[in-house]
Design an enzyme around this catalytic site. Structure first.
Site, PDB file in Angstrom:
ATOM      1  N   ASP A  30      -4.066  20.510 -36.352  1.00  0.00           N
ATOM      2  CA  ASP A  30      -2.661  20.228 -36.640  1.00  0.00           C
ATOM      3  C   ASP A  30      -2.149  19.185 -35.659  1.00  0.00           C
ATOM      4  OD1 ASP A  30      -2.641  22.120 -38.596  1.00  0.00           O
ATOM      5  OD2 ASP A  30      -1.171  23.446 -37.656  1.00  0.00           O
ATOM      6  N   LYS A  87       0.703  19.737 -45.504  1.00  0.00           N
ATOM      7  CA  LYS A  87       1.046  21.036 -46.099  1.00  0.00           C
ATOM      8  C   LYS A  87       2.131  20.893 -47.152  1.00  0.00           C
ATOM      9  CE  LYS A  87      -0.003  23.926 -42.046  1.00  0.00           C
ATOM     10  NZ  LYS A  87      -1.257  24.535 -42.493  1.00  0.00           N
ATOM     11  N   GLY A 159       0.198  30.602 -35.791  1.00  0.00           N
ATOM     12  CA  GLY A 159       1.146  30.448 -34.694  1.00  0.00           C
ATOM     13  C   GLY A 159       1.157  31.585 -33.697  1.00  0.00           C
ATOM     14  N   GLY A 257      -4.742  31.530 -36.020  1.00  0.00           N
ATOM     15  CA  GLY A 257      -4.913  32.283 -34.789  1.00  0.00           C
ATOM     16  C   GLY A 257      -6.034  31.802 -33.884  1.00  0.00           C
ATOM     17  N   SER A 279      -1.727  25.702 -33.776  1.00  0.00           N
ATOM     18  CA  SER A 279      -0.991  25.554 -32.527  1.00  0.00           C
ATOM     19  C   SER A 279      -1.917  25.519 -31.312  1.00  0.00           C
ATOM     20  CB  SER A 279      -0.016  26.723 -32.391  1.00  0.00           C
ATOM     21  OG  SER A 279       0.612  26.988 -33.627  1.00  0.00           O
TER      22      SER A 279
END
Lengths: 336, 204
Positions: A30, A87, A159, A257, A279
């Site tokens: 990301d 996305k 996240g 995750g 993230s």
């Protein structure tokens, strides 16, 4: 897969699934701007996901999360030579076409954004670019593949920096496949009916509303011009293919995750074809080092000495507990 | 006695398993005793009688082959006559001039590359092409490069005016993906080069 030349030359399933295959064994990161995209590319990412905010920030901000600003996506498209994904909200077919027109290489119909359609996911066969979708279980994965997804990923719990849900989801899918392999014809049919039932959710509600009972449930266009009978036939085809192959017929990534090199290696060990890191990279202390370390760990997921070396001195993102998280805070429940 | 062939597929990233499957099918079809390995370290290439660089992301594969010593070892083995085939990203890695600072070619093929020459994924396509010695072949082009200058390499196939497949002695390069189809003819062609080279090296 055999090649039927009477099919479309562009946007063919082979071309879409083929694109996904080129990302196998890789890490997709990301990124929220051109600088991050360049960091990801030079670290060895196979693709980047262009976003306005990483999932941890979307989670913190609340409100409605939509497709990223096209300006942002263009900036990232220009910054790197590796593929750029973006996305789209679940079921938001217009956002999907906008992103396709922008030149995005793959769409992610993602639960990380706020869903736009409470009944239907995108009919991904209508897009020329490939689409990846999240799945927690085999039935979810089968529905998405029937709809034309060229790639599946676990939903995990985006996240959070907590790998437990991604592990749960790949185990659920794998065990679903194991059960499928044991099934006879009759159970396969029952599974196809069960898996298809979510496509009549809208009509059920409408019938209840009009008549107080569930009627008019057959012989209508349930989903993009397809009758429920046709959907069941197509779902059955996907089930047979999964049974024959002993795996999903499309590339299957881990997501939601992954926060450390060892998390990436774990998901590969559990059978993922590659890893999305949301993230985990740019919420860590040293994103460049983390990005390189995750790539090396995923590519060498059984070289534990190497994983130890690349993990040394890395400080992962702050994680969130999921077990005690209220259901409404969980992202994975979006989509079905 | 001939030893069984060992063909190595560079195994970090990309459509590695598709090449492995195609090679196994090719061995069965040609009734050849062959072994296929996925190479992630230079030592995985020892005794290889052929090497394939798969499709994937050229920047990623370049970085990892450099880091783990495969890049130089493949170059050395290819120079010593071991047949090498590169498809798409793999082709970029074995070319002379990639025209991109992010990926330096090994120079095994005297060719120049234009990366992502057709545009983005939406411009990816399938089309039959005519390959010298093989015939019409369903070519899958995915964010494909083009061989903008074949240099000293022999052109084996074009798509319209663009060069899409070349051979230079023991090295073959393709801009498309035969491993994504059911058609083993290009892998059979590669194995025939492997057989020829081995034939010489065993002194028969």
């Amino acid at each position: 897969m055999s090649v039927d030349m009477s099919k479309l030359r562009f946007g063919d399933e082979l071309v879409k699934r083929g694109f996904a295959k080129m990302t196998k064994g890789g890490v997709i990161m990301d990124v929220t701007n051109a600088d991050q995209a360049r960091i990801a590319e030079s670290a060895g990412a196979v693709a980047v996901m262009a976003l306005e905010r990483v999932p941890a920030d979307i989670r913190a901000a609340g409100g409605v999360a939509r497709m990223a600003d096209p300006e942002k996506i263009k900036e990232i498209l220009h910054a790197v030579s590796i593929p750029v994904m973006a996305k789209v909200r679940i079921g938001h077919l217009s956002e999907g076409y906008v992103l396709e027109a922008l030149g995005v290489d793959m769409l992610d119909e993602s639960e990380v954004l706020t869903p736009a359609d409470p009944y239907f996911h995108l009919y991904k066969k209508e897009y020329k670019v490939p689409v990846v979708c999240g799945a927690r279980t085999l039935p979810e994965a089968v529905r998405r593949i029937f709809e034309g997804a060229a790639m599946i990923r676990t939903k995990g719990e985006a996240g959070t920096g907590n790998i437990v849900e991604a592990v749960r989801h790949i185990r659920m899918v794998s065990d679903g496949i194991a059960v499928l392999k044991q099934m006879g014809q009759e159970d396969l049919k029952r599974a196809a009916t069960q898996i298809s039932s979510s496509y009549v959710k809208l009509r059920r509600g409408v019938s209840q509303d009009l008549l107080g009972d569930e009627n008019y449930l057959s012989g209508f266009e349930a989903y993009y011009g397809l009758s429920i009978e046709k959907i069941e036939t197509e779902i059955m085809k996907v089930l047979r293919e999964v049974k024959r192959l002993g795996r999903l017929p499309v590339v299957n990534f881990a997501a939601g995750g992954v926060a450390t090199p060892a998390d990436g290696a774990l998901m590969m060990k559990l059978g993922s074809d590659g890893v999305f890191v949301g993230s985990g990279i740019f919420k860590s202390k040293d994103p460049e080092k983390m990005a390189r370390a995750v790539v090396e760990a995923v590519e060498n997921y059984e070289d534990y000495k190497l994983i130890g070396d690349v993990s040394s001195g890395l400080s992962g993102m702050q994680g969130l507990d999921i077990e005690h998280m209220p259901e409404e805070m969980k992202i994975q429940g979006r989509g079905w | 006695m001939l030893l069984p062939h060992k063909v190595a597929v560079v195994g970090f990233q990309g459509d590695v398993s598709e090449h492995v499957t195609m090679l196994k099918r090719t061995f069965r079809k040609l009734e050849i005793d062959g072994e296929v390995v996925q190479a992630r370290r230079a030592e995985d290439l020892s005794n290889a009688s052929g090497i394939i660089l798969p499709g994937g992301e050229s920047t990623t594969i370049y970085k990892l082959t450099k880091q783990f010593g495969l890049y130089d070892e493949i170059r050395r083995l290819a120079m010593s006559g071991i047949p090498v085939m590169g498809t798409c990203a793999g082709l970029i890695l074995i070319s002379r001039e990639t025209n991109d600072d992010r990926v330096k070619g090994m120079g095994l093929l005297d060719i120049e590359i234009e990366r992502n020459a057709y545009g983005r994924q939406i411009d990816s396509f399938i089309e039959y092409i005519d390959i010298i010695g093989i015939g019409m072949f369903p070519a899958v082009f995915i964010r494909a490069p083009v061989i903008s200058n074949p240099g000293a390499a022999k052109v084996m196939a074009k798509r319209k005016t663009e060069v899409v497949m070349v051979r230079q002695d023991n090295i073959i390069g393709l801009t498309f993906h035969p491993e994504l189809t059911d058609d083993t003819r290009i892998h059979e062609y590669f194995i025939s080069i492997v057989e020829g080279e081995r034939y010489i090296s065993t002194g028969r």
